[in-house]
Design a protein around this motif. Sequence first.
Motif, short mmCIF file in Angstrom:
data_model
loop_
_atom_site.label_atom_id
_atom_site.label_comp_id
_atom_site.label_asym_id
_atom_site.label_seq_id
_atom_site.Cartn_x
_atom_site.Cartn_y
_atom_site.Cartn_z
N ALA A 296 0.76 -0.65 -0.03
CA ALA A 296 0.02 -0.34 -0.50
C ALA A 296 1.28 1.12 0.42
CB ALA A 296 -0.65 0.01 0.71
N VAL A 297 0.17 1.99 -1.28
CA VAL A 297 1.12 3.52 -1.56
C VAL A 297 0.09 4.37 -0.37
CG1 VAL A 297 2.75 5.21 -2.48
CG2 VAL A 297 3.28 2.25 -2.69
N ASP A 298 0.81 4.96 0.71
CA ASP A 298 0.07 6.16 0.69
C ASP A 298 -1.68 5.89 1.43
OD1 ASP A 298 1.75 8.21 0.77
OD2 ASP A 298 1.11 8.81 -0.99
N GLN A 299 -1.53 4.86 1.38
CA GLN A 299 -2.62 3.72 2.50
C GLN A 299 -3.75 3.21 0.95
OE1 GLN A 299 -3.88 6.72 5.42
NE2 GLN A 299 -2.43 5.74 6.01
N ARG A 300 -2.82 3.21 0.15
CA ARG A 300 -4.13 2.56 -1.41
C ARG A 300 -3.15 1.54 -1.91
NH1 ARG A 300 -8.84 4.24 -1.95
NH2 ARG A 300 -9.02 6.04 -1.88
N TYR A 301 -3.66 0.33 -2.17
CA TYR A 301 -3.22 -0.37 -2.85
C TYR A 301 -3.07 -0.28 -3.97
CZ TYR A 301 -4.98 -3.65 0.45
OH TYR A 301 -5.54 -4.16 2.11
N VAL A 302 -1.69 -0.40 -3.92
CA VAL A 302 -1.51 0.37 -6.14
C VAL A 302 -0.41 -1.22 -7.18
CG1 VAL A 302 -0.65 2.42 -5.47
CG2 VAL A 302 1.36 0.61 -5.24
N SER A 303 -1.03 -1.03 -7.74
CA SER A 303 -0.15 -1.94 -8.73
C SER A 303 1.13 -2.14 -9.03
CB SER A 303 -0.66 -1.89 -10.25
OG SER A 303 -0.10 -1.27 -10.67
N SER A 304 1.21 -3.32 -9.66
CA SER A 304 3.32 -3.58 -9.22
C SER A 304 4.23 -2.20 -10.27
CB SER A 304 3.26 -5.46 -9.77
OG SER A 304 2.95 -5.04 -11.38
N ASP A 305 3.81 -2.01 -10.85
CA ASP A 305 4.40 -1.18 -12.06
C ASP A 305 4.02 -0.08 -11.74
OD1 ASP A 305 1.33 -0.39 -12.99
OD2 ASP A 305 2.49 -0.69 -15.06
N HIS A 306 3.35 0.51 -10.43
CA HIS A 306 3.00 1.58 -9.10
C HIS A 306 4.81 2.73 -9.48
CE1 HIS A 306 1.08 4.74 -7.56
NE2 HIS A 306 1.85 4.99 -6.80
N VAL A 307 5.11 3.61 -9.56
CA VAL A 307 6.00 4.11 -8.99
C VAL A 307 6.26 5.04 -7.81
CG1 VAL A 307 7.80 5.80 -9.75
CG2 VAL A 307 7.22 4.83 -11.31
N ILE A 308 6.67 4.27 -6.79
CA ILE A 308 6.93 4.86 -5.52
C ILE A 308 7.24 6.20 -5.49
CG2 ILE A 308 7.34 4.60 -2.68
CD1 ILE A 308 7.83 1.52 -4.31
N PRO A 309 6.58 7.09 -4.89
CA PRO A 309 6.87 8.65 -4.91
C PRO A 309 8.24 8.75 -3.82
CG PRO A 309 4.14 8.56 -4.52
CD PRO A 309 5.14 6.80 -4.83
N MET A 310 8.19 9.69 -3.99
CA MET A 310 9.50 9.78 -2.60
C MET A 310 8.59 10.44 -1.61
SD MET A 310 12.53 9.95 -3.48
CE MET A 310 13.47 11.80 -2.65
N ASN A 311 9.00 10.12 -0.38
CA ASN A 311 8.45 10.96 0.71
C ASN A 311 7.11 9.60 0.66
OD1 ASN A 311 10.82 12.07 2.05
ND2 ASN A 311 9.53 14.13 0.42
N ALA A 312 6.58 9.12 0.26
CA ALA A 312 5.06 8.23 0.83
C ALA A 312 5.28 7.27 1.56
CB ALA A 312 4.64 7.40 -0.91
N GLU A 313 4.16 7.20 2.03
CA GLU A 313 3.67 5.83 3.57
C GLU A 313 3.92 4.94 3.04
OE1 GLU A 313 1.10 5.96 6.36
OE2 GLU A 313 0.92 3.96 5.46
N VAL A 314 4.94 3.66 2.43
CA VAL A 314 5.21 2.56 2.17
C VAL A 314 4.74 1.13 2.48
CG1 VAL A 314 6.31 0.80 1.16
CG2 VAL A 314 6.28 2.79 0.24
N ALA A 315 3.76 0.86 2.90
CA ALA A 315 3.05 -0.77 4.39
C ALA A 315 3.20 -1.95 3.34
CB ALA A 315 1.23 -0.10 4.81
N LEU A 316 3.56 -2.89 3.73
CA LEU A 316 4.20 -4.08 3.28
C LEU A 316 2.54 -4.61 4.17
CD1 LEU A 316 4.82 -6.32 2.47
CD2 LEU A 316 6.15 -7.29 3.94
N ILE A 317 1.25 -5.16 3.33
CA ILE A 317 -0.15 -5.98 3.41
C ILE A 317 -0.09 -7.03 2.79
CG2 ILE A 317 -2.63 -5.17 3.42
CD1 ILE A 317 -1.15 -2.91 4.76
N PRO A 318 0.04 -7.49 5.01
CA PRO A 318 -0.15 -9.09 4.43
C PRO A 318 -1.45 -9.99 3.48
CG PRO A 318 1.43 -8.98 6.35
CD PRO A 318 0.48 -8.01 5.23
#
Lengths: 168, 86
Positions: free
Chosen positions: B59-81
């Motif tokens: 999840a990037v900034d609390q949204r599920y994203v696709s595998s080709d999504h580019v992660i922005p600087m300073n984004a919140e990144v969370a691993l969601i099992p």
Amino acid sequence: MATQTITDETHPSINVCLTDEPLELMVAETSSKEPWLAHPDAGAMLWFRGVTRRKTVQGDRVTVTKELSYTAHREMAAKQLRELAHDAVKEFTLHRVVIWHRLGVVPIGQASVIVGCSSSHRVASLDAVATIMDRLKRDVPIWKQERFESGDRQWIHPSPTTDDPTTH
Amino acid sequence: MTQPHSIEVLLFAGASEAAGGADRVIVLTHENATVSELMQQLAEQHSSLASLAMRSRLAVDQRYVSSDHVIPMNAEVALIPPVSGG
């Protein structure tokens, strides 16, 4: 006990909450003051209560649960629950929707989740409650740890193969 | 040439336990890393998370994203099992 309740007051049809407190207490304390599902055009009101189950049977294997413990990515879970509720109102033309989820330790027989819907006709609410529960269990970042009477503990991270409808 | 970059990844539930109780790990990557690149680097750099990461979403900034999504600087990144609410 720490309490964190997150409600969405911005939309009158929707009430969403994550709480560390027993849901039964919330229902008892609020239902007389807040008729959550009432609406003059509602012909159907449906409540679903998901409670902690003691025994799980999978084939020949029986496990006995002492309690469940829930944890969450709270902010994201609250957003997901609000989105879920908004989508359900639109998709099923609901008058009211309530989704409450408890976090922390939930003893056997107590509610971990309560979903309520009201609609003009019964089919919409029946379908909506089932869909909300399916989507909640698929997408909302809440996890449970099963704590067994044997003392073992296990995080539940289901896969399609473990979500077996023949398990009871 | 993209610059070296580190991303903090939030951990929950079994992922946190697999990481010895840590609520986050640092993953060394590069600027403009995609979700799939980060997931691969996470598994390589934190082997205790590798098997669960394969079954998890990001999840990037609390949204599920696709595998080709580019992660922005300073984004919140969370691993969601895989989640297990309800």
